[in-house]
Design a protein around this motif. Sequence first.
Motif, PDB file in Angstrom:
ATOM      1  N   UNK A   1      -6.556   4.457  -0.684  1.00  0.00           N
ATOM      2  CA  UNK A   1      -7.163   3.432  -1.523  1.00  0.00           C
ATOM      3  C   UNK A   1      -7.618   4.112  -2.817  1.00  0.00           C
ATOM      4  N   UNK A   2      -8.242   3.347  -3.706  1.00  0.00           N
ATOM      5  CA  UNK A   2      -8.574   3.893  -5.020  1.00  0.00           C
ATOM      6  C   UNK A   2      -9.519   5.096  -4.904  1.00  0.00           C
ATOM      7  N   UNK A   3     -10.526   4.976  -4.024  1.00  0.00           N
ATOM      8  CA  UNK A   3     -11.493   6.071  -3.864  1.00  0.00           C
ATOM      9  C   UNK A   3     -10.795   7.332  -3.350  1.00  0.00           C
ATOM     10  N   UNK A   4      -9.874   7.149  -2.428  1.00  0.00           N
ATOM     11  CA  UNK A   4      -9.152   8.309  -1.876  1.00  0.00           C
ATOM     12  C   UNK A   4      -8.283   8.951  -2.951  1.00  0.00           C
TER      13      UNK A   4
ATOM     14  N   UNK B   1      -4.009  -0.188 -12.802  1.00  0.00           N
ATOM     15  CA  UNK B   1      -4.808   1.042 -12.811  1.00  0.00           C
ATOM     16  C   UNK B   1      -4.015   2.345 -12.631  1.00  0.00           C
ATOM     17  N   UNK B   2      -2.792   2.279 -12.117  1.00  0.00           N
ATOM     18  CA  UNK B   2      -2.065   3.530 -11.889  1.00  0.00           C
ATOM     19  C   UNK B   2      -0.569   3.288 -11.961  1.00  0.00           C
ATOM     20  N   UNK B   3       0.129   4.218 -12.578  1.00  0.00           N
ATOM     21  CA  UNK B   3       1.585   4.127 -12.670  1.00  0.00           C
ATOM     22  C   UNK B   3       2.208   5.455 -12.300  1.00  0.00           C
ATOM     23  N   UNK B   4       3.464   5.369 -11.884  1.00  0.00           N
ATOM     24  CA  UNK B   4       4.241   6.577 -11.690  1.00  0.00           C
ATOM     25  C   UNK B   4       4.699   7.083 -13.050  1.00  0.00           C
ATOM     26  N   UNK B   5       4.760   8.386 -13.216  1.00  0.00           N
ATOM     27  CA  UNK B   5       5.372   8.987 -14.398  1.00  0.00           C
ATOM     28  C   UNK B   5       6.342  10.066 -13.953  1.00  0.00           C
ATOM     29  N   UNK B   6       7.603   9.855 -14.316  1.00  0.00           N
ATOM     30  CA  UNK B   6       8.673  10.827 -14.034  1.00  0.00           C
ATOM     31  C   UNK B   6       9.356  11.084 -15.365  1.00  0.00           C
TER      32      UNK B   6
ATOM     33  N   UNK C   1      -8.816  -3.471  -5.062  1.00  0.00           N
ATOM     34  CA  UNK C   1      -7.706  -4.059  -4.310  1.00  0.00           C
ATOM     35  C   UNK C   1      -6.501  -3.116  -4.255  1.00  0.00           C
ATOM     36  N   UNK C   2      -6.548  -2.068  -5.054  1.00  0.00           N
ATOM     37  CA  UNK C   2      -5.399  -1.161  -5.164  1.00  0.00           C
ATOM     38  C   UNK C   2      -5.223  -0.309  -3.917  1.00  0.00           C
TER      39      UNK C   2
END
Length: 199
Positions: free
Chosen positions: A60-63, A148-153, A44-45
């Motif tokens: 999307x997630x695969x990309x 499943x994914x986050x920004x990191x700065x 769904x991401x």
Amino acid sequence: MGIVSRGFSGRRRTAVPELPPGQYLTEDFPVLSAGPTPRVTPDAWEFTVTTETGTAHRWDWAALRSLPTQRFTVDLHCVTKWSKLGTAWEGVSLDTLFADVESTAEYALVHSYGGYTTNLPLEDLLDGKAWIAVKYDGEDLDAEHGGPARLLVPHLYLWKSAKWVRGIQLLNDDEPGFWESVGYHNYGDPWREQRYWGD
Ligand SMILES: Nc1nc2c(c(=O)[nH]1)N[C@H]1C(S)=C(S)[C@@H](COP(=O)(O)O)O[C@H]1N2
Ligand SMILES: [Mo]
């Protein structure tokens, strides 16, 4: 007058050069979330970069997972004063995601699943300074830490590192995010101790 003078009471803090002013070291990995943890499955991401002219770039997630990843080790500094040094991540550099994005915008507003937002200058996302992280310590990112994914700065206070990241909106005019609009510093450099408005 007390017998114990201030300088000798309490726990001693060893000076750690990697620690910005006012921060203390922690070994565990605290979870700080302003609301409930959104459960976003990889199928769904979706992640969208929208430019100031309205052009949308979508993965999307695969990309996302077909893009090259980097392993990087960084220090985390939370405005609530804990710092965690030497955290190991894997993720896609924002430079990779922005390679085909044409924009003259100076500002970015980051959006998360669940509604959280945070703002920063676009240049703070580029030139090797930011990633969409998908693994922490060699494992898929836990939902509590933004999976499943986050920004990191990592060069800014950790509230800028949006968990459950959903998109980045490029803007000609700066727009405050969730914490920035209630008194936290607009930029948030831990080395200049920019915690609140006016710091
Ligand atoms: N979507 C979202 N991202 C967020 C937050 C949040 O509440 N929601 N909290 C921020 C704050 S204040 C911090 S300190 C870090 C905490 O990350 P952690 O829970 O993985 O330690 O996430 C940041 N990113
Ligand atoms: Mo934070």
